[in-house]
Design a protein around this motif. Structure first.
Motif, PDB file in Angstrom:
ATOM      1  N   SER A  31      -9.821   2.743  -3.334  1.00 50.85           N
ATOM      2  CA  SER A  31     -10.886   1.750  -3.226  1.00 50.85           C
ATOM      3  C   SER A  31     -11.323   1.584  -1.778  1.00 50.85           C
ATOM      4  CB  SER A  31     -10.391   0.409  -3.777  1.00 50.85           C
ATOM      5  OG  SER A  31     -11.262  -0.627  -3.406  1.00 50.85           O
ATOM      6  N   ILE A  32     -12.601   1.639  -1.565  1.00 52.31           N
ATOM      7  CA  ILE A  32     -13.155   1.456  -0.228  1.00 52.31           C
ATOM      8  C   ILE A  32     -12.807   0.075   0.311  1.00 52.31           C
ATOM      9  CG2 ILE A  32     -15.430   0.642  -0.958  1.00 52.31           C
ATOM     10  CD1 ILE A  32     -14.766   3.093   1.905  1.00 52.31           C
ATOM     11  N   HIS A  33     -12.643  -0.889  -0.570  1.00 49.52           N
ATOM     12  CA  HIS A  33     -12.319  -2.251  -0.148  1.00 49.52           C
ATOM     13  C   HIS A  33     -10.910  -2.317   0.450  1.00 49.52           C
ATOM     14  CE1 HIS A  33     -15.947  -3.277  -2.182  1.00 49.52           C
ATOM     15  NE2 HIS A  33     -15.469  -2.836  -3.329  1.00 49.52           N
ATOM     16  N   VAL A  34      -9.961  -1.698  -0.225  1.00 49.74           N
ATOM     17  CA  VAL A  34      -8.586  -1.696   0.262  1.00 49.74           C
ATOM     18  C   VAL A  34      -8.495  -0.899   1.559  1.00 49.74           C
ATOM     19  CG1 VAL A  34      -6.224  -0.945  -0.258  1.00 49.74           C
ATOM     20  CG2 VAL A  34      -7.604  -2.063  -2.035  1.00 49.74           C
ATOM     21  N   ARG A  35      -9.135   0.240   1.602  1.00 51.52           N
ATOM     22  CA  ARG A  35      -9.111   1.066   2.820  1.00 51.52           C
ATOM     23  C   ARG A  35      -9.782   0.354   3.993  1.00 51.52           C
ATOM     24  NH1 ARG A  35      -7.572   6.432   2.290  1.00 51.52           N
ATOM     25  NH2 ARG A  35      -7.040   6.978   0.162  1.00 51.52           N
ATOM     26  N   ALA A  36     -10.890  -0.327   3.724  1.00 50.83           N
ATOM     27  CA  ALA A  36     -11.566  -1.070   4.793  1.00 50.83           C
ATOM     28  C   ALA A  36     -10.664  -2.170   5.332  1.00 50.83           C
ATOM     29  CB  ALA A  36     -12.878  -1.655   4.283  1.00 50.83           C
ATOM     30  N   LEU A  37     -10.000  -2.883   4.438  1.00 51.65           N
ATOM     31  CA  LEU A  37      -9.103  -3.949   4.864  1.00 51.65           C
ATOM     32  C   LEU A  37      -7.973  -3.396   5.738  1.00 51.65           C
ATOM     33  CD1 LEU A  37      -8.079  -6.907   4.732  1.00 51.65           C
ATOM     34  CD2 LEU A  37      -6.640  -6.113   2.848  1.00 51.65           C
ATOM     35  N   LEU A  38      -7.345  -2.325   5.284  1.00 46.13           N
ATOM     36  CA  LEU A  38      -6.257  -1.741   6.071  1.00 46.13           C
ATOM     37  C   LEU A  38      -6.742  -1.322   7.457  1.00 46.13           C
ATOM     38  CD1 LEU A  38      -4.498   0.347   3.302  1.00 46.13           C
ATOM     39  CD2 LEU A  38      -3.564  -1.663   4.463  1.00 46.13           C
ATOM     40  N   THR A  39      -7.906  -0.732   7.518  1.00 46.53           N
ATOM     41  CA  THR A  39      -8.464  -0.328   8.809  1.00 46.53           C
ATOM     42  C   THR A  39      -8.746  -1.549   9.675  1.00 46.53           C
ATOM     43  OG1 THR A  39      -9.410   1.629   7.775  1.00 46.53           O
ATOM     44  CG2 THR A  39     -10.284   1.013   9.924  1.00 46.53           C
ATOM     45  N   ASP A  40      -9.265  -2.614   9.081  1.00 50.17           N
ATOM     46  CA  ASP A  40      -9.486  -3.866   9.818  1.00 50.17           C
ATOM     47  C   ASP A  40      -8.180  -4.357  10.431  1.00 50.17           C
ATOM     48  OD1 ASP A  40     -12.070  -3.831   8.737  1.00 50.17           O
ATOM     49  OD2 ASP A  40     -11.671  -5.480   7.325  1.00 50.17           O
ATOM     50  N   LEU A  41      -7.128  -4.373   9.617  1.00 51.60           N
ATOM     51  CA  LEU A  41      -5.839  -4.885  10.084  1.00 51.60           C
ATOM     52  C   LEU A  41      -5.267  -4.014  11.195  1.00 51.60           C
ATOM     53  CD1 LEU A  41      -4.191  -5.958   6.699  1.00 51.60           C
ATOM     54  CD2 LEU A  41      -5.501  -7.353   8.322  1.00 51.60           C
ATOM     55  N   PHE A  42      -5.381  -2.701  11.053  1.00 45.65           N
ATOM     56  CA  PHE A  42      -4.888  -1.799  12.096  1.00 45.65           C
ATOM     57  C   PHE A  42      -5.658  -2.009  13.393  1.00 45.65           C
ATOM     58  CE2 PHE A  42      -3.741   1.378   8.525  1.00 45.65           C
ATOM     59  CZ  PHE A  42      -2.545   0.728   8.288  1.00 45.65           C
ATOM     60  N   LEU A  43      -6.973  -2.176  13.285  1.00 44.04           N
ATOM     61  CA  LEU A  43      -7.803  -2.356  14.467  1.00 44.04           C
ATOM     62  C   LEU A  43      -7.447  -3.641  15.200  1.00 44.04           C
ATOM     63  CD1 LEU A  43     -10.194  -1.647  16.315  1.00 44.04           C
ATOM     64  CD2 LEU A  43     -11.681  -2.792  14.649  1.00 44.04           C
ATOM     65  N   TYR A  50       0.832  -1.203   0.000  1.00 44.25           N
ATOM     66  CA  TYR A  50       0.000   0.000   0.000  1.00 44.25           C
ATOM     67  C   TYR A  50       0.868   1.256   0.000  1.00 44.25           C
ATOM     68  CZ  TYR A  50      -3.509   3.435   1.263  1.00 44.25           C
ATOM     69  OH  TYR A  50      -4.320   4.541   1.277  1.00 44.25           O
ATOM     70  N   GLU A  51       1.896   1.287   0.815  1.00 45.59           N
ATOM     71  CA  GLU A  51       2.789   2.446   0.856  1.00 45.59           C
ATOM     72  C   GLU A  51       3.469   2.666  -0.490  1.00 45.59           C
ATOM     73  OE1 GLU A  51       5.356   1.666   4.169  1.00 45.59           O
ATOM     74  OE2 GLU A  51       3.728   1.990   5.618  1.00 45.59           O
ATOM     75  N   PHE A  52       3.883   1.579  -1.140  1.00 56.25           N
ATOM     76  CA  PHE A  52       4.505   1.710  -2.448  1.00 56.25           C
ATOM     77  C   PHE A  52       3.489   2.205  -3.474  1.00 56.25           C
ATOM     78  CE2 PHE A  52       6.069   0.442  -6.574  1.00 56.25           C
ATOM     79  CZ  PHE A  52       7.397   0.826  -6.512  1.00 56.25           C
ATOM     80  N   MET A  53       2.256   1.730  -3.373  1.00 55.93           N
ATOM     81  CA  MET A  53       1.225   2.176  -4.306  1.00 55.93           C
ATOM     82  C   MET A  53       0.996   3.677  -4.193  1.00 55.93           C
ATOM     83  SD  MET A  53      -1.651  -0.865  -4.490  1.00 55.93           S
ATOM     84  CE  MET A  53      -2.320  -0.504  -2.893  1.00 55.93           C
ATOM     85  N   LEU A  54       1.057   4.209  -2.987  1.00 53.46           N
ATOM     86  CA  LEU A  54       0.898   5.660  -2.815  1.00 53.46           C
ATOM     87  C   LEU A  54       1.985   6.409  -3.582  1.00 53.46           C
ATOM     88  CD1 LEU A  54       0.022   5.863   0.986  1.00 53.46           C
ATOM     89  CD2 LEU A  54      -1.532   6.240  -0.953  1.00 53.46           C
TER      90      LEU A  54
END
Length: 142
Positions: A112-124, A18-22
Motif C-alpha cells: 500500500s502506498i499509504h503504508v510505504r509513505a508513512l514509513l518513509t515519513d517516519l524515517f525522514l 511492518y517487518e513481521f508483515m513482510l
C-alpha cells in the motif's frame, strides 16, 4: 516519558509490525486462523494501530517542546504525517476487521502506498531529529 521517547517507541512499534508483515506475506497462508503467526500478526497490527493514532501529535509536541524552527516547515510536515498515518490506520483497521487474514492480503497491505509513505515519513523525520543543525534548532522565527 518524554515526547522524544514516546515517539521512538511508536516508530519502533510500527516498524516491527511492518517487518513481521513482510515475513507473514512470504508464508503463503490462506488465512490466520489457528496459526501462531496469525495471532502474532493481529497483535502487532493492533499495536501499530495504537501507535499510529497519536504519532503526529507526538511529533507536534516534540517540535513545540524543543522549540524547533522554522516552525512552519515542521508544522507542514506534521500535517503530511497526520494524513499518511490516518490513511495507513484505515488500511490496517480494514485488514484487522477481516475474519481471516491471508498472506496475500498482508502482501497487499505491505505494498500500500499509504503504508510505504508513512514509513518513509517516519524515517525522514527520525533522521532529521537525530541530526539537528544550528539552523533548525532554537533559531528565531523569521
Amino acid at each position: 516519558m518524554t515526547p522524544r521517547e514516546d515517539l521512538a517507541q511508536r516508530c519502533e512499534t510500527i516498524e516491527r509490525a511492518y517487518e513481521f508483515m513482510l515475513a507473514y506475506a512470504a508464508q503463503g497462508l490462506s488465512g490466520d486462523a489457528g496459526s501462531q503467526s496469525g495471532g502474532e500478526l493481529r497483535e502487532l497490527l493492533s499495536r501499530a494501530a495504537g501507535a499510529l493514532s497519536k504519532v503526529s501529535d507526538q511529533y507536534a509536541a516534540l517540535v513545540d517542546g524543543e522549540a524547533l524552527h522554522p516552525r512552519d516547515k515542521y508544522a507542514a510536515f506534521i500535517d503530511v504525517i497526520r494524513r499518511d498515518a490516518a490513511d495507513s490506520l484505515a488500511a490496517i483497521e480494514l485488514v484487522l476487521a477481516q475474519r481471516s487474514i491471508s498472506s496475500q492480503v498482508v502482501d497487499n497491505l505491505n505494498a500500500s502506498i499509504h503504508v510505504r509513505a508513512l514509513l518513509t515519513d517516519l524515517f525522514l523525520i527520525d533522521e532529521i531529529l537525530k541530526t539537528p543543525t544550528a539552523d533548525s534548532r532554537h533559531a528565531s522565527n523569521p
